[in-house]
Design a protein around this motif. Structure first.
Motif, PDB file in Angstrom:
ATOM      1  N   TYR A   1     -24.382  13.623  13.046  1.00 32.91           N
ATOM      2  CA  TYR A   1     -24.839  12.237  13.212  1.00 32.91           C
ATOM      3  C   TYR A   1     -24.406  11.368  12.031  1.00 32.91           C
ATOM      4  CZ  TYR A   1     -27.994  14.141  16.778  1.00 32.91           C
ATOM      5  OH  TYR A   1     -28.513  14.769  17.865  1.00 32.91           O
ATOM      6  N   PHE A   2     -24.619  11.854  10.815  1.00 31.02           N
ATOM      7  CA  PHE A   2     -24.272  11.047   9.641  1.00 31.02           C
ATOM      8  C   PHE A   2     -22.763  10.870   9.505  1.00 31.02           C
ATOM      9  CE2 PHE A   2     -28.598  11.899   7.878  1.00 31.02           C
ATOM     10  CZ  PHE A   2     -28.957  10.567   7.772  1.00 31.02           C
TER      11      PHE A   2
ATOM     12  N   PHE B   1     -21.813   8.255  12.075  1.00 29.98           N
ATOM     13  CA  PHE B   1     -22.348   6.973  11.612  1.00 29.98           C
ATOM     14  C   PHE B   1     -21.481   6.406  10.489  1.00 29.98           C
ATOM     15  CE2 PHE B   1     -25.450   4.444   9.142  1.00 29.98           C
ATOM     16  CZ  PHE B   1     -25.850   3.569  10.139  1.00 29.98           C
ATOM     17  N   LYS B   2     -21.133   7.241   9.527  1.00 29.33           N
ATOM     18  CA  LYS B   2     -20.321   6.807   8.397  1.00 29.33           C
ATOM     19  C   LYS B   2     -18.939   6.355   8.865  1.00 29.33           C
ATOM     20  CE  LYS B   2     -18.511   9.791   5.576  1.00 29.33           C
ATOM     21  NZ  LYS B   2     -18.287  10.832   4.584  1.00 29.33           N
TER      22      LYS B   2
ATOM     23  N   LEU C   1     -24.202   3.155  17.858  1.00 28.22           N
ATOM     24  CA  LEU C   1     -25.055   3.123  16.670  1.00 28.22           C
ATOM     25  C   LEU C   1     -26.519   3.352  17.039  1.00 28.22           C
ATOM     26  CD1 LEU C   1     -23.452   0.218  14.636  1.00 28.22           C
ATOM     27  CD2 LEU C   1     -23.429   2.639  14.075  1.00 28.22           C
TER      28      LEU C   1
ATOM     29  N   LEU D   1     -27.135   6.970  17.596  1.00 26.12           N
ATOM     30  CA  LEU D   1     -27.182   7.731  16.339  1.00 26.12           C
ATOM     31  C   LEU D   1     -28.494   7.548  15.607  1.00 26.12           C
ATOM     32  CD1 LEU D   1     -23.560   7.121  15.097  1.00 26.12           C
ATOM     33  CD2 LEU D   1     -24.544   9.305  15.770  1.00 26.12           C
ATOM     34  N   ILE D   2     -29.062   6.367  15.739  1.00 27.15           N
ATOM     35  CA  ILE D   2     -30.317   6.082  15.031  1.00 27.15           C
ATOM     36  C   ILE D   2     -31.450   6.535  15.887  1.00 27.15           C
ATOM     37  CG2 ILE D   2     -31.802   4.265  14.160  1.00 27.15           C
ATOM     38  CD1 ILE D   2     -29.268   2.686  13.537  1.00 27.15           C
TER      39      ILE D   2
END
Length: 142
Positions: free
Chosen positions: A65-66, A69-70, A138, A141-142
């Motif tokens: 996920y991170f 996201f990045k 996004l 992901l959150i």
């Protein structure tokens, strides 16, 4: 289908997550496929049982996920990456194609009004859809 597989064989969760991770970071993957992959990963039920991946699987999902996201925020994935790629290509074409563009411009001067308006509308609609898909990614992901 994968969800049903994992319901019947929960010990396969680490293997399926690893393969979905490889799929998500595949070059040239469409944004929609990436979005559905992340959504699938979000729907996995986690367990403390080591046979089902345990805490290592949870850590792996968080890393995925991170990373996504990045990469989205940096513009290396999603529609921002496609726009950057198009801008780089158009700047490269501008350097060598001025003469051809001038000839084409004089040739198509009469048809320009109607086709330019249609192209602008199409580009605006495409940009809006691209922004919506990035926003959905996004939010997934959150």
């Amino acid at each position: 289908m994968l969800s049903q597989l994992l319901l019947e064989h929960p010990a396969m969760k680490p293997v399926v997550v690893r393969e979905v991770e490889r799929f998500v970071f595949r070059p040239g993957l469409s944004d929609r496929a990436r979005y559905y992959s992340v959504t699938f990963l979000n729907q996995l039920t986690l367990s403390h049982k080591p046979s089902e991946g345990g805490t290592a699987l949870a850590h792996k999902l968080i890393d995925i996920y991170f990373t996504v996201f990045k990469l989205l925020l940096q513009g290396k994935l999603g529609n921002a990456a496609a726009r950057q790629h198009q801008q780089q290509q158009s700047s490269g074409k501008q350097a060598g194609g001025k003469h051809k563009r001038n000839l084409a411009k004089h040739h198509q001067a009469g048809r320009k009004g109607r086709s330019a308006a249609a192209a602008a509308e199409t580009a605006a609609a495409g940009a809006q859809q691209a922004g919506e898909l990035d926003a959905r990614m996004l939010s997934a992901l959150i």
